[in-house]
Design an enzyme around this catalytic site. Structure first.
Site, PDB file in Angstrom:
ATOM      1  N   ARG A   1       0.825  -1.215   0.000  1.00 41.95           N
ATOM      2  CA  ARG A   1       0.000   0.000   0.000  1.00 41.95           C
ATOM      3  C   ARG A   1       0.856   1.260   0.000  1.00 41.95           C
ATOM      4  O   ARG A   1       0.422   2.318  -0.454  1.00 41.95           O
ATOM      5  CB  ARG A   1      -0.946   0.011   1.195  1.00 41.95           C
ATOM      6  CG  ARG A   1      -1.893  -1.174   1.256  1.00 41.95           C
ATOM      7  CD  ARG A   1      -2.701  -1.348  -0.030  1.00 41.95           C
ATOM      8  NE  ARG A   1      -3.713  -2.375   0.083  1.00 41.95           N
ATOM      9  CZ  ARG A   1      -3.532  -3.688  -0.134  1.00 41.95           C
ATOM     10  NH1 ARG A   1      -2.342  -4.163  -0.501  1.00 41.95           N
ATOM     11  NH2 ARG A   1      -4.523  -4.542  -0.005  1.00 41.95           N
TER      12      ARG A   1
ATOM     13  N   ARG B   1      -4.616   4.180  27.111  1.00 42.24           N
ATOM     14  CA  ARG B   1      -4.217   4.978  25.945  1.00 42.24           C
ATOM     15  C   ARG B   1      -2.876   4.591  25.326  1.00 42.24           C
ATOM     16  O   ARG B   1      -2.534   5.055  24.247  1.00 42.24           O
ATOM     17  CB  ARG B   1      -4.156   6.462  26.320  1.00 42.24           C
ATOM     18  CG  ARG B   1      -3.050   6.751  27.320  1.00 42.24           C
ATOM     19  CD  ARG B   1      -3.230   8.056  28.058  1.00 42.24           C
ATOM     20  NE  ARG B   1      -2.197   8.231  29.068  1.00 42.24           N
ATOM     21  CZ  ARG B   1      -2.157   7.614  30.241  1.00 42.24           C
ATOM     22  NH1 ARG B   1      -3.099   6.767  30.569  1.00 42.24           N
ATOM     23  NH2 ARG B   1      -1.175   7.816  31.089  1.00 42.24           N
TER      24      ARG B   1
ATOM     25  N   GLU C   1      10.583  20.571  30.133  1.00 42.52           N
ATOM     26  CA  GLU C   1      12.025  20.460  30.361  1.00 42.52           C
ATOM     27  C   GLU C   1      12.663  19.558  29.297  1.00 42.52           C
ATOM     28  O   GLU C   1      13.660  19.918  28.664  1.00 42.52           O
ATOM     29  CB  GLU C   1      12.259  19.885  31.766  1.00 42.52           C
ATOM     30  CG  GLU C   1      13.705  19.564  32.098  1.00 42.52           C
ATOM     31  CD  GLU C   1      14.506  20.801  32.447  1.00 42.52           C
ATOM     32  OE1 GLU C   1      13.885  21.783  32.899  1.00 42.52           O
ATOM     33  OE2 GLU C   1      15.737  20.779  32.261  1.00 42.52           O
TER      34      GLU C   1
ATOM     35  N   CYS D   1      12.867  27.989  16.447  1.00 42.60           N
ATOM     36  CA  CYS D   1      13.001  26.770  17.246  1.00 42.60           C
ATOM     37  C   CYS D   1      12.019  26.814  18.419  1.00 42.60           C
ATOM     38  O   CYS D   1      11.361  27.821  18.665  1.00 42.60           O
ATOM     39  CB  CYS D   1      14.446  26.562  17.703  1.00 42.60           C
ATOM     40  SG  CYS D   1      14.936  27.487  19.175  1.00 42.60           S
TER      41      CYS D   1
ATOM     42  N   CYS E   1      -1.337  15.634  32.185  1.00 40.98           N
ATOM     43  CA  CYS E   1      -2.310  14.540  32.123  1.00 40.98           C
ATOM     44  C   CYS E   1      -2.543  13.952  33.508  1.00 40.98           C
ATOM     45  O   CYS E   1      -3.607  13.415  33.789  1.00 40.98           O
ATOM     46  CB  CYS E   1      -1.829  13.463  31.166  1.00 40.98           C
ATOM     47  SG  CYS E   1      -1.654  14.064  29.476  1.00 40.98           S
TER      48      CYS E   1
HETATM   49 ZN   LIG Z   1      15.392  29.639  18.717  1.00 42.43          ZN
END
Ligand SMILES: [Zn+2]
Length: 257
Positions: free
Chosen positions: A11, A70, A132, A170, A187
């Site tokens: 596919r 999940r 972080e 960025c 969450c």
């Molecule tokens: Zn940057």
């Protein structure tokens, strides 16, 4: 490519943006997935089924019963055995596709170990659940010129964007830590539904395939966001890279220094 692979990827061969040539490119591709939780296991599932040749999975946690709602790669048996996610994921991914290589790393990404764990790949995928780690990924990505795809989901909402060093602002440009107020919603605090994870991870996996195939033309230009419960999809136009960004402007890479 073996006859079994030709059948397996038939596919993809028919899909005009991949074809046989693209499939060989995917087979030669290397990705690192940071976090093997909800988004990470969905990303790994897509990458493995798509035939990406090398998948590095970085996660320090063990499978727990509360993950099964999940985190598509894991089973009740994995949770009962307290298997490390990276290790359990490798077993399941190879059962899905034995043609690929899976490199499980039982580790949490830190400023000290990030470069050794996130380099030597063509692409980094974000399956983390915290800012972080994303700042760390962003520093490694910009410093080493590696594209990375940001993906996040909480509640029924999600966000996704492919960061290509030199082509886009960025992550540090867009989300300066000094402007982030209070703890981000997590969450653990507000929950998350499986379909939101699946949609965000699938959007990210699609951008990943375009990056690995070199299809820059079709990469999305704006940050995607969605709220599945409200049935809302949107995009956010991004500004330019900031000249004084400590990561992509000044090249100080403060999160891995
Ligand atoms: Zn940057």
């Amino acid at each position: 490519m073996t006859p079994e692979e030709t059948l397996r990827y038939s596919r993809h061969f028919l899909f005009r943006h991949i074809g046989r040539k693209g499939q060989l490119q995917l087979k030669d591709s290397r990705v690192a997935i940071v976090g093997a939780g909800a988004i990470g296991s969905m990303l790994a599932n897509h990458m493995a089924r798509s035939g990406v040749g090398y998948i590095r999975l970085i996660d320090a946690d063990q499978v727990e019963t509360s993950n099964l709602q999940r985190q598509v790669l894991y089973t009740e048996a994995d949770a009962e055995a307290h298997l490390e996610k990276a290790v359990a994921a490798k077993t399941h991914l190879l059962a899905i596709n034995h043609h690929i290589e899976v490199d499980p790393r039982v580790a949490r990404i830190t400023s000290d170990n990030a470069e050794e764990n996130l380099t030597g790949v063509d692409l980094i995928l974000d399956g983390t659940d915290n800012l972080e780690a994303r700042f760390i990924i962003n520093d490694v990505a910009v410093k080493n010129g590696i594209p990375w795809v940001y993906a996040a989901a909480v509640g029924s909402r999600g966000m996704m964007f492919p960061f290509i060093p030199g082509r886009s602002p960025c992550f540090h440009c867009l989300f300066p830590p000094s402007q982030m107020e209070g703890p981000a919603e997590s969450c653990d605090a507000v929950g998350v539904i499986s379909p939101a994870v699946a949609v965000v991870a699938s959007l990210a996996a699609t951008e990943a395939m375009k990056i690995l195939l070199g299809d820059e033309e079709h990469l999305i230009r704006h940050l995607r966001h969605l709220d599945l419960w409200r049935g809302e999809f949107g995009e956010l136009k991004l500004g330019k890279a900031r000249a004084n960004c400590p990561t992509c402007g000044l090249h100080e890479y403060p999160f891995i220094a």
